[in-house]
Design a protein around this motif. Structure first.
Motif, PDB file in Angstrom:
ATOM      1  N   GLN A   8      34.550  64.345  35.571  1.00 24.52           N
ATOM      2  CA  GLN A   8      34.272  63.017  36.121  1.00 24.52           C
ATOM      3  C   GLN A   8      34.765  61.943  35.174  1.00 24.52           C
ATOM      4  N   LEU A   9      35.411  60.934  35.743  1.00 25.82           N
ATOM      5  CA  LEU A   9      35.889  59.809  34.956  1.00 25.82           C
ATOM      6  C   LEU A   9      34.739  58.872  34.630  1.00 25.82           C
ATOM      7  N   ALA A  10      34.758  58.349  33.419  1.00 24.33           N
ATOM      8  CA  ALA A  10      33.706  57.432  32.979  1.00 24.33           C
ATOM      9  C   ALA A  10      33.909  56.056  33.602  1.00 24.33           C
ATOM     10  N   PRO A  11      32.836  55.282  33.748  1.00 30.12           N
ATOM     11  CA  PRO A  11      32.999  53.890  34.184  1.00 30.12           C
ATOM     12  C   PRO A  11      33.936  53.140  33.234  1.00 30.12           C
ATOM     13  N   LEU A  12      34.664  52.174  33.769  1.00 33.07           N
ATOM     14  CA  LEU A  12      35.605  51.418  32.948  1.00 33.07           C
ATOM     15  C   LEU A  12      34.863  50.569  31.921  1.00 33.07           C
TER      16      LEU A  12
ATOM     17  N   GLY B 146      41.332  54.628  32.626  1.00 30.69           N
ATOM     18  CA  GLY B 146      41.114  53.718  31.511  1.00 30.69           C
ATOM     19  C   GLY B 146      42.232  53.691  30.499  1.00 30.69           C
ATOM     20  N   ILE B 147      43.367  54.334  30.788  1.00 29.73           N
ATOM     21  CA  ILE B 147      44.483  54.305  29.843  1.00 29.73           C
ATOM     22  C   ILE B 147      45.435  53.150  30.138  1.00 29.73           C
ATOM     23  N   LEU B 148      45.287  52.516  31.297  1.00 24.97           N
ATOM     24  CA  LEU B 148      45.803  51.180  31.572  1.00 24.97           C
ATOM     25  C   LEU B 148      44.605  50.319  31.927  1.00 24.97           C
ATOM     26  N   ASP B 149      44.662  49.047  31.542  1.00 23.63           N
ATOM     27  CA  ASP B 149      43.569  48.143  31.884  1.00 23.63           C
ATOM     28  C   ASP B 149      43.830  47.401  33.190  1.00 23.63           C
TER      29      ASP B 149
ATOM     30  N   GLY C 105      36.472  49.546  38.998  1.00 25.51           N
ATOM     31  CA  GLY C 105      37.648  48.683  39.038  1.00 25.51           C
ATOM     32  C   GLY C 105      37.779  47.987  40.374  1.00 25.51           C
ATOM     33  N   VAL C 106      38.683  47.018  40.422  1.00 28.34           N
ATOM     34  CA  VAL C 106      38.885  46.247  41.650  1.00 28.34           C
ATOM     35  C   VAL C 106      40.365  46.207  42.001  1.00 28.34           C
ATOM     36  N   THR C 107      40.638  46.140  43.296  1.00 25.97           N
ATOM     37  CA  THR C 107      42.001  46.002  43.793  1.00 25.97           C
ATOM     38  C   THR C 107      42.060  44.779  44.698  1.00 25.97           C
ATOM     39  N   THR C 108      42.979  43.867  44.383  1.00 24.13           N
ATOM     40  CA  THR C 108      43.201  42.664  45.181  1.00 24.13           C
ATOM     41  C   THR C 108      44.702  42.406  45.225  1.00 24.13           C
ATOM     42  N   ASP C 109      45.107  41.311  45.888  1.00 27.58           N
ATOM     43  CA  ASP C 109      46.474  40.876  45.655  1.00 27.58           C
ATOM     44  C   ASP C 109      46.501  40.195  44.284  1.00 27.58           C
ATOM     45  N   ILE C 110      47.671  39.788  43.813  1.00 32.53           N
ATOM     46  CA  ILE C 110      47.754  39.277  42.434  1.00 32.53           C
ATOM     47  C   ILE C 110      47.041  37.940  42.260  1.00 32.53           C
ATOM     48  N   PHE C 111      46.679  37.295  43.373  1.00 35.65           N
ATOM     49  CA  PHE C 111      45.974  36.020  43.289  1.00 35.65           C
ATOM     50  C   PHE C 111      44.466  36.177  43.475  1.00 35.65           C
ATOM     51  N   GLY C 112      44.017  37.433  43.561  1.00 36.81           N
ATOM     52  CA  GLY C 112      42.588  37.694  43.654  1.00 36.81           C
ATOM     53  C   GLY C 112      42.051  37.767  45.056  1.00 36.81           C
ATOM     54  N   GLN C 113      42.928  37.777  46.060  1.00 37.87           N
ATOM     55  CA  GLN C 113      42.504  37.847  47.454  1.00 37.87           C
ATOM     56  C   GLN C 113      42.539  39.296  47.959  1.00 37.87           C
ATOM     57  N   PRO C 114      41.785  39.622  49.024  1.00 38.79           N
ATOM     58  CA  PRO C 114      41.801  40.989  49.552  1.00 38.79           C
ATOM     59  C   PRO C 114      43.191  41.419  49.991  1.00 38.79           C
ATOM     60  N   VAL C 115      43.485  42.697  49.835  1.00 40.78           N
ATOM     61  CA  VAL C 115      44.762  43.226  50.308  1.00 40.78           C
ATOM     62  C   VAL C 115      44.651  43.557  51.797  1.00 40.78           C
ATOM     63  N   ASN C 116      45.768  43.489  52.481  1.00 35.21           N
ATOM     64  CA  ASN C 116      45.847  43.830  53.891  1.00 35.21           C
ATOM     65  C   ASN C 116      46.400  45.239  53.994  1.00 35.21           C
ATOM     66  N   MET C 117      45.615  46.168  54.519  1.00 28.59           N
ATOM     67  CA  MET C 117      46.012  47.571  54.555  1.00 28.59           C
ATOM     68  C   MET C 117      46.976  47.907  55.692  1.00 28.59           C
ATOM     69  N   LEU C 118      47.463  46.892  56.397  1.00 25.10           N
ATOM     70  CA  LEU C 118      48.463  47.128  57.430  1.00 25.10           C
ATOM     71  C   LEU C 118      49.820  46.522  57.084  1.00 25.10           C
TER      72      LEU C 118
END
Length: 268
Positions: free
Chosen positions: A144-148, A203-206, A230-243
């Protein structure tokens, strides 16, 4: 999605990923036809196509009501994220596959009504499986991976990026981008978005920043990274569109907003 179905789909998906990996390794040293898609550096091989067809055949035979969103175009044409959707990149990092015979991955995410339930990223040549089920943690093989990290500053961060940010960046002002790179500890590039998501989870990239990724590049990674905080967004911090395609940032949550602030400041 209930736990019983999630567990069943995970076991099937993991089995098929391993089988697909073996098929790739068996044939990767044969002469392969190599084509280009959007440009001369956007490569696709016969193994990309055959691996995608392998997954679609398995999925449709076992779960005919499920939908498939996949890179090479053999899946379904989707207008929404309704239902259960398998989102697949059969070989992520095709240029690495063609030139290096390593540093590529199979990426498979399973979403239910738009929510990521399962993520699997398989480093084929490293025989390393990153995987997660929603709410059950993320794993590298059986560990199991540790929390970041909960304490992290931007100037001590290693961030996955490539040279396009400096030579062909149409999103962020070049001077702001150069200053950002001077601010952080270092930049790395691996040539496979799926693996770079996995490395953020490990955790080997931040963080990892890229100007354009498709849903099949990020679907599995989003699930895995989320399970370690961790979090995933667009580069401006907005939600990504999965389509659609997105400029994507995946990051340790401690620095994600700091990075997004820089990107918003330099936005063209």
């Amino acid at each position: 999605m209930d736990k019983t179905l999630r567990d069943e789909l995970f076991q099937k998906a993991k089995q098929w990923v391993y089988e697909a990996g073996e098929l790739i390794k068996e044939r990767m040293n044969e002469p392969l036809s190599i084509d280009t898609k959007s440009n001369a550096n956007d490569l696709v091989t016969i193994l990309d196509k055959e691996t995608e067809k392998f997954f679609i055949k398995k999925i449709k035979a076992n779960y005919p009501e499920h939908l498939v969103l996949s890179e090479e175009g053999f899946g379904d044409k989707l207008k929404s994220l309704d239902g259960i959707i398998w989102i697949i990149d059969p070989i992520d990092g095709t240029m690495n596959f063609v030139h290096q015979k390593r540093n590529f991955a199979i990426s498979l995410g399973i979403y239910c009504e738009g929510i990521g339930e399962i993520g699997i990223i398989y480093d084929v040549m490293g025989n390393c499986l990153y995987h997660a089920k929603k709410g059950e943690g993320a794993y590298k093989n059986e560990k199991q991976l540790a929390p970041l990290k909960e304490k992290l500053v931007l100037k001590e961060s290693i961030i996955g990026m490539n040279h396009y940010w400096l030579c062909e960046n149409r999103l962020i002002d070049h001077q702001d981008m150069q200053q950002f790179i001077r601010t952080i500890r270092g930049v790395r590039t691996y040539g496979s978005a799926a693996l770079e998501f996995a490395y953020v989870a490990e955790g080997i990239l931040d963080a990892y920043l890229t100007m354009k990724l498709s849903p099949w590049d990020i679907a599995a990674g989003i699930v895995i990274v989320q399970e370690v905080g961790g979090v995933t967004t667009d580069i401006f911090g907005q939600p990504v569109n999965m389509l659609t395609d997105n400029p994507v940032m995946v990051a340790n949550s401690v620095i994600s907003e700091q990075i997004a602030t820089v990107m918003r400041k330099g936005k063209k």
